[in-house]
Design a protein around this motif. Sequence first.
Motif, PDB file in Angstrom:
ATOM      1  N   ASP A   1      -4.817  -0.430   0.093  1.00  0.00           N
ATOM      2  CA  ASP A   1      -4.631   0.822  -0.638  1.00  0.00           C
ATOM      3  C   ASP A   1      -5.842   1.733  -0.510  1.00  0.00           C
ATOM      4  O   ASP A   1      -5.736   2.949  -0.634  1.00  0.00           O
ATOM      5  CB  ASP A   1      -4.373   0.541  -2.129  1.00  0.00           C
ATOM      6  CG  ASP A   1      -2.966   0.020  -2.340  1.00  0.00           C
ATOM      7  OD1 ASP A   1      -2.193  -0.004  -1.358  1.00  0.00           O
ATOM      8  OD2 ASP A   1      -2.651  -0.381  -3.458  1.00  0.00           O
TER       9      ASP A   1
ATOM     10  N   ASP B   1       2.556  -1.217  -9.962  1.00  0.00           N
ATOM     11  CA  ASP B   1       2.615  -1.627  -8.559  1.00  0.00           C
ATOM     12  C   ASP B   1       4.035  -1.992  -8.187  1.00  0.00           C
ATOM     13  O   ASP B   1       4.812  -2.430  -9.028  1.00  0.00           O
ATOM     14  CB  ASP B   1       1.762  -2.892  -8.347  1.00  0.00           C
ATOM     15  CG  ASP B   1       0.296  -2.562  -8.201  1.00  0.00           C
ATOM     16  OD1 ASP B   1      -0.048  -1.370  -8.282  1.00  0.00           O
ATOM     17  OD2 ASP B   1      -0.490  -3.502  -8.013  1.00  0.00           O
TER      18      ASP B   1
ATOM     19  N   ARG C   1      -9.537   1.160  -3.930  1.00  0.00           N
ATOM     20  CA  ARG C   1      -9.298   2.511  -4.405  1.00  0.00           C
ATOM     21  C   ARG C   1      -9.919   2.663  -5.791  1.00  0.00           C
ATOM     22  O   ARG C   1      -9.943   1.695  -6.565  1.00  0.00           O
ATOM     23  CB  ARG C   1      -7.781   2.772  -4.469  1.00  0.00           C
ATOM     24  CG  ARG C   1      -7.407   4.218  -4.320  1.00  0.00           C
ATOM     25  CD  ARG C   1      -5.920   4.352  -4.092  1.00  0.00           C
ATOM     26  NE  ARG C   1      -5.188   4.180  -5.327  1.00  0.00           N
ATOM     27  CZ  ARG C   1      -3.853   4.163  -5.401  1.00  0.00           C
ATOM     28  NH1 ARG C   1      -3.129   4.283  -4.298  1.00  0.00           N
ATOM     29  NH2 ARG C   1      -3.251   4.013  -6.557  1.00  0.00           N
TER      30      ARG C   1
ATOM     31  N   ALA D   1       0.822  -1.210   0.000  1.00  0.00           N
ATOM     32  CA  ALA D   1       0.000   0.000   0.000  1.00  0.00           C
ATOM     33  C   ALA D   1       0.855   1.259   0.000  1.00  0.00           C
ATOM     34  O   ALA D   1       1.877   1.328   0.640  1.00  0.00           O
ATOM     35  CB  ALA D   1      -0.899   0.000   1.228  1.00  0.00           C
ATOM     36  N   GLU D   2       0.421   2.223  -0.765  1.00  0.00           N
ATOM     37  CA  GLU D   2       1.089   3.515  -0.777  1.00  0.00           C
ATOM     38  C   GLU D   2       0.029   4.552  -0.472  1.00  0.00           C
ATOM     39  O   GLU D   2      -1.031   4.542  -1.071  1.00  0.00           O
ATOM     40  CB  GLU D   2       1.659   3.814  -2.170  1.00  0.00           C
ATOM     41  CG  GLU D   2       2.813   2.931  -2.548  1.00  0.00           C
ATOM     42  CD  GLU D   2       3.272   3.236  -3.954  1.00  0.00           C
ATOM     43  OE1 GLU D   2       3.664   4.382  -4.211  1.00  0.00           O
ATOM     44  OE2 GLU D   2       3.205   2.333  -4.790  1.00  0.00           O
TER      45      GLU D   2
END
Length: 571
Positions: free
Chosen positions: A351, A392, A299, A241-242
């Motif tokens: 995310d 990703d 998301r 996850a960012e």
Amino acid sequence: MRYSQAFIPTVKEAPKDATMPSHVLMLRAGYARMVGAGIYELLPLGVRVLHKIERIIREEMDAAGAQELLMPTFLPAEYFKESGRWDVYGPTLLRIEDRKGGEYHLAPTHEEIVTDLVRREVRSYRQLPLNLYQIQLKYRDEPRPRAGLLRCREFIMKDAYSFDVSEDAAQQSYADMRDTYHRIFQRLGLEYRVVEADSGAIGGKQSAEFQVLAQTGEDRIVACDRCDYAANVEVAEAGRAETHESGAAEPAALEKVATPDTRSIDEVVAFFGGKAVAADTLKSLLYIAGDQLVLAVVRGDHEINEIKLARHLGVGEVLLATDGAVREATGTEIGFVGPVGFEGRIIADPDAIAVANAIAGASETPYHYRNVNYGRDFEAEVASIRQAASGDRCPACEGRLQLYRGIEGGHIFVLGTHYSEKMSATFLDEEGKSHPFVMGCYGIGVSRLIAAVIEQHHDEQGIRWPLPVAPYEVIVTPIGKEEAPLAKATEIYGALRAHGVEALLDDRNERPGVKFKDADLLGIPIRLTVGSRGLERGTLELKKRTEAASTDIPVDDAVAATMAALRELRG
RNA sequence: CGGGGCGUAGCGCAGUUUGGUAGCGCGCACGGUUCGGGACCGUGAGGUCGGAGGUUCAAAUCCUCUCGCCCCGACCA
């Protein structure tokens, strides 16, 4: 072969039903014809390519110590009943009744049959390991045959089955086959990736797919640009996850906004104008999993992976809720569903919860919330439920994932004792104790690979066979109506054949244009053009199918130059 | 199985809206002229209009049913 006597029915216009390059070209170039949906006949050229591929497979399988056998495709139902697949396989199994009403079927795969053979004939650990394979027709009543030879109801498959004394030994057999498959795919001239895959219905613990890269492939796979991580998107771990930075990272006050006519993420983004991008939004979808209704949140720019979702929920499959079900459960229309205030189970992707001040449906038509923040405005079970996407981060290293499309050319599995236990297939160990065989199975879609090679090797003019699988290595093309070119071409053709070269002599009474077009269409790697103009100068032309220009060579050097060119193409 | 599209000569298509002689290109056969990137002229063969039923004086065309094929989605070598 003399072209004038060859059965190579080429056509200028492809049947309209063919859409993919390989399909169009196989029909146009006279390699195959359709008999029914997903049922094809291979014409002489097609068979030559098939044999080339089969030969490479046999050489490598034999070299790996596997032994070829041939099992029937017409089978009594009892074996599949014994393993339970008679019921599990469903309508994909082509069932047949004989005159006495006995139940039979056409084989979609042969685990049961080899297992039966081995349990009858193999008793001792001293007879192991054993790897048996065949190249055989397979039958699957596919829900939707398509794309010519890429997805057929009748197809040719190489299937191998290994039998070992232990899990460790089976892992070794699996590793050996993996190496063997690498050699096979390399020799076929294919660009491919080995990917982690879903084991599917065959029932196994470990498996890898050999995916032939092609824009037209049915499968989507991701591969790292740095390490050798690659996986089918069905199972790929999405990158870590960012946090998506959308201006202010500080949580702002929740705000309800009227957003008429915004059913899709794109429409929502458009509504908020330049202020938002898809990654600022949350996509909330309602799924039916068994008897419960769950809300899945990812998301906005991500796609839900239903396989992962189902796995997290511990159910076989999940179904997207219908419009009516959504209305009933949430009191709102599709497009305005959101996690805030949702009463029920919520599964959110890592995310998704990382998005600060997100835009999400307000579960009220026609409203969306602005500044939704996880923890403050909603809670959820957090699990990776999205599909991996291009860009990703690689789960294995610091690289980035690239998205590809692929054609599943091969699939290898460690089966374990699934079949041997169900079918009581056992051997005795050193101490006289009985154990079920530890099995593996290894498939290659042989007829599919013919099409896969074309998908990777063609241009506007036709096929461009890699030398190892070309139906003929050289086509000798005499030009003009005089005697000399034909005579010289025939002589060279004979000399090439004497050197073991597979050659085609275009001795047809056709104009040059027709011969050139057909030669390009067929995709023969090397063309030797013999014309009276060149003969006067003592030369002929050598042209590689993959190159635009031809080379003039002295007539007397024709054979030597051709042999050299062939060596070069072999690498 | 859900959604979309198509079945007319070997292949690609027009004709169907508005019922009335089934057409074009390619390919094929024959004759002639051509001959280095799918030649040209002439002649000709070839069609239960996917099938069944119905409406009508009359159906490729309108109605009903049915079969087949292709494409997009859920399955797989």
